[in-house]
Design a protein around this motif. Structure first.
Motif, PDB file in Angstrom:
ATOM      1  N   PRO A  94       0.815  -1.219   0.000  1.00 41.41           N
ATOM      2  CA  PRO A  94       0.000   0.000   0.000  1.00 41.41           C
ATOM      3  C   PRO A  94       0.851   1.272   0.000  1.00 41.41           C
ATOM      4  O   PRO A  94       0.476   2.279  -0.617  1.00 41.41           O
ATOM      5  CB  PRO A  94      -0.823  -0.088   1.288  1.00 41.41           C
ATOM      6  CG  PRO A  94      -0.535  -1.392   1.912  1.00 41.41           C
ATOM      7  CD  PRO A  94       0.528  -2.073   1.139  1.00 41.41           C
ATOM      8  N   THR A  95       1.988   1.231   0.658  1.00 40.10           N
ATOM      9  CA  THR A  95       2.847   2.418   0.711  1.00 40.10           C
ATOM     10  C   THR A  95       3.533   2.646  -0.629  1.00 40.10           C
ATOM     11  O   THR A  95       3.713   3.796  -1.058  1.00 40.10           O
ATOM     12  CB  THR A  95       3.860   2.292   1.865  1.00 40.10           C
ATOM     13  OG1 THR A  95       3.143   1.967   3.065  1.00 40.10           O
ATOM     14  CG2 THR A  95       4.613   3.590   2.080  1.00 40.10           C
ATOM     15  N   LEU A  96       3.897   1.561  -1.312  1.00 38.70           N
ATOM     16  CA  LEU A  96       4.453   1.709  -2.666  1.00 38.70           C
ATOM     17  C   LEU A  96       3.451   2.393  -3.583  1.00 38.70           C
ATOM     18  O   LEU A  96       3.807   3.296  -4.343  1.00 38.70           O
ATOM     19  CB  LEU A  96       4.802   0.336  -3.251  1.00 38.70           C
ATOM     20  CG  LEU A  96       6.192  -0.188  -3.043  1.00 38.70           C
ATOM     21  CD1 LEU A  96       6.293  -1.638  -3.497  1.00 38.70           C
ATOM     22  CD2 LEU A  96       7.206   0.662  -3.765  1.00 38.70           C
ATOM     23  N   VAL A  97       2.195   1.958  -3.501  1.00 41.88           N
ATOM     24  CA  VAL A  97       1.167   2.572  -4.342  1.00 41.88           C
ATOM     25  C   VAL A  97       1.031   4.056  -4.003  1.00 41.88           C
ATOM     26  O   VAL A  97       0.943   4.896  -4.899  1.00 41.88           O
ATOM     27  CB  VAL A  97      -0.181   1.827  -4.194  1.00 41.88           C
ATOM     28  CG1 VAL A  97      -1.300   2.569  -4.928  1.00 41.88           C
ATOM     29  CG2 VAL A  97      -0.063   0.396  -4.729  1.00 41.88           C
ATOM     30  N   MET A  98       1.071   4.383  -2.701  1.00 47.73           N
ATOM     31  CA  MET A  98       1.003   5.794  -2.290  1.00 47.73           C
ATOM     32  C   MET A  98       2.199   6.590  -2.807  1.00 47.73           C
ATOM     33  O   MET A  98       2.073   7.784  -3.086  1.00 47.73           O
ATOM     34  CB  MET A  98       0.949   5.896  -0.767  1.00 47.73           C
ATOM     35  CG  MET A  98      -0.360   5.465  -0.167  1.00 47.73           C
ATOM     36  SD  MET A  98      -0.317   5.424   1.636  1.00 47.73           S
ATOM     37  CE  MET A  98       0.213   7.064   2.054  1.00 47.73           C
ATOM     38  N   SER A  99       3.346   5.937  -2.928  1.00 43.28           N
ATOM     39  CA  SER A  99       4.552   6.654  -3.344  1.00 43.28           C
ATOM     40  C   SER A  99       4.510   7.104  -4.799  1.00 43.28           C
ATOM     41  O   SER A  99       5.232   8.020  -5.178  1.00 43.28           O
ATOM     42  CB  SER A  99       5.806   5.796  -3.107  1.00 43.28           C
ATOM     43  OG  SER A  99       5.920   4.764  -4.067  1.00 43.28           O
ATOM     44  N   ILE A 100       3.676   6.508  -5.598  1.00 38.62           N
ATOM     45  CA  ILE A 100       3.594   6.872  -7.018  1.00 38.62           C
ATOM     46  C   ILE A 100       3.291   8.360  -7.176  1.00 38.62           C
ATOM     47  O   ILE A 100       3.839   9.032  -8.054  1.00 38.62           O
ATOM     48  CB  ILE A 100       2.566   5.987  -7.759  1.00 38.62           C
ATOM     49  CG1 ILE A 100       3.067   4.542  -7.797  1.00 38.62           C
ATOM     50  CG2 ILE A 100       2.290   6.513  -9.165  1.00 38.62           C
ATOM     51  CD1 ILE A 100       2.052   3.534  -8.278  1.00 38.62           C
TER      52      ILE A 100
END
Length: 172
Positions: A94-100
């Motif tokens: 979920p944090t990777l997706v937020m980092s986009i």
């Protein structure tokens, strides 16, 4: 970054029980328990760690939790460590997706996310085809180390890719 992450996480999901039973001679029930602990850790970690992402920021959270999960995950020869890695690994997707959103302009975030996740899924599919062939050729004892290598590649790639993005961008 996403491709290496998908290989590492989905590799556990797809191959842990087969490795434990065929590679280590473990009983199916015991092998399944390790997978259950891994995914129990994923569920618990998402509940417990998600508030910390708001406090630490996206990139710092990825660095901290990615490094902690990599240390446990790379100890994959010890099944309890691999199972426990799910707790810290939990918050990464979920944090990777937020980092986009930190790397693309506002109007391009959704398209970028769709493209990135699709390409990462392709990595995952190709990995599974190749990993199955590798297991057939070399056996689980050697092949399974591809998963910790993917986790190491994930954290190294993420840290290199995110270098230079200041704290002000992490909080946006």
């Amino acid at each position: 970054v996403f491709g290496f992450y998908f290989i590492a996480e989905h590799g556990v999901m797809n191959w842990l029980v087969a490795y434990a039973t065929s590679g280590l001679g473990m009983e199916q029930a015991k092998a399944s328990n390790y997978l259950a602990v891994f995914f129990g850790g994923v569920m618990l970690g998402r509940l417990v760690l998600s508030p910390l992402v708001d406090r630490l920021g996206v990139l710092k959270s990825m660095g901290v939790f990615g490094s902690l999960s990599a240390v446990l995950y790379i100890g994959a020869a010890a099944m309890p460590l691999w199972a426990a890695s799910g707790f810290f690994l939990s918050i990464l997707y979920p944090t990777l997706v937020m980092s986009i959103r930190l790397f693309f302009p506002h109007g391009q975030v959704a398209g970028a996310a769709g493209t990135i996740i699709s390409v990462a899924s392709l990595f995952d599919i190709l990995f599974n085809v190749g990993f199955g062939r590798l297991v057939d050729t070399l056996g689980y004892g050697v092949s399974i180390y591809v998963l910790p290598l993917a986790m190491a590649a994930f954290i190294i790639t993420f840290l290199a890719f995110s270098r230079g993005h200041g704290k002000e961008q992490q909080k946006n």
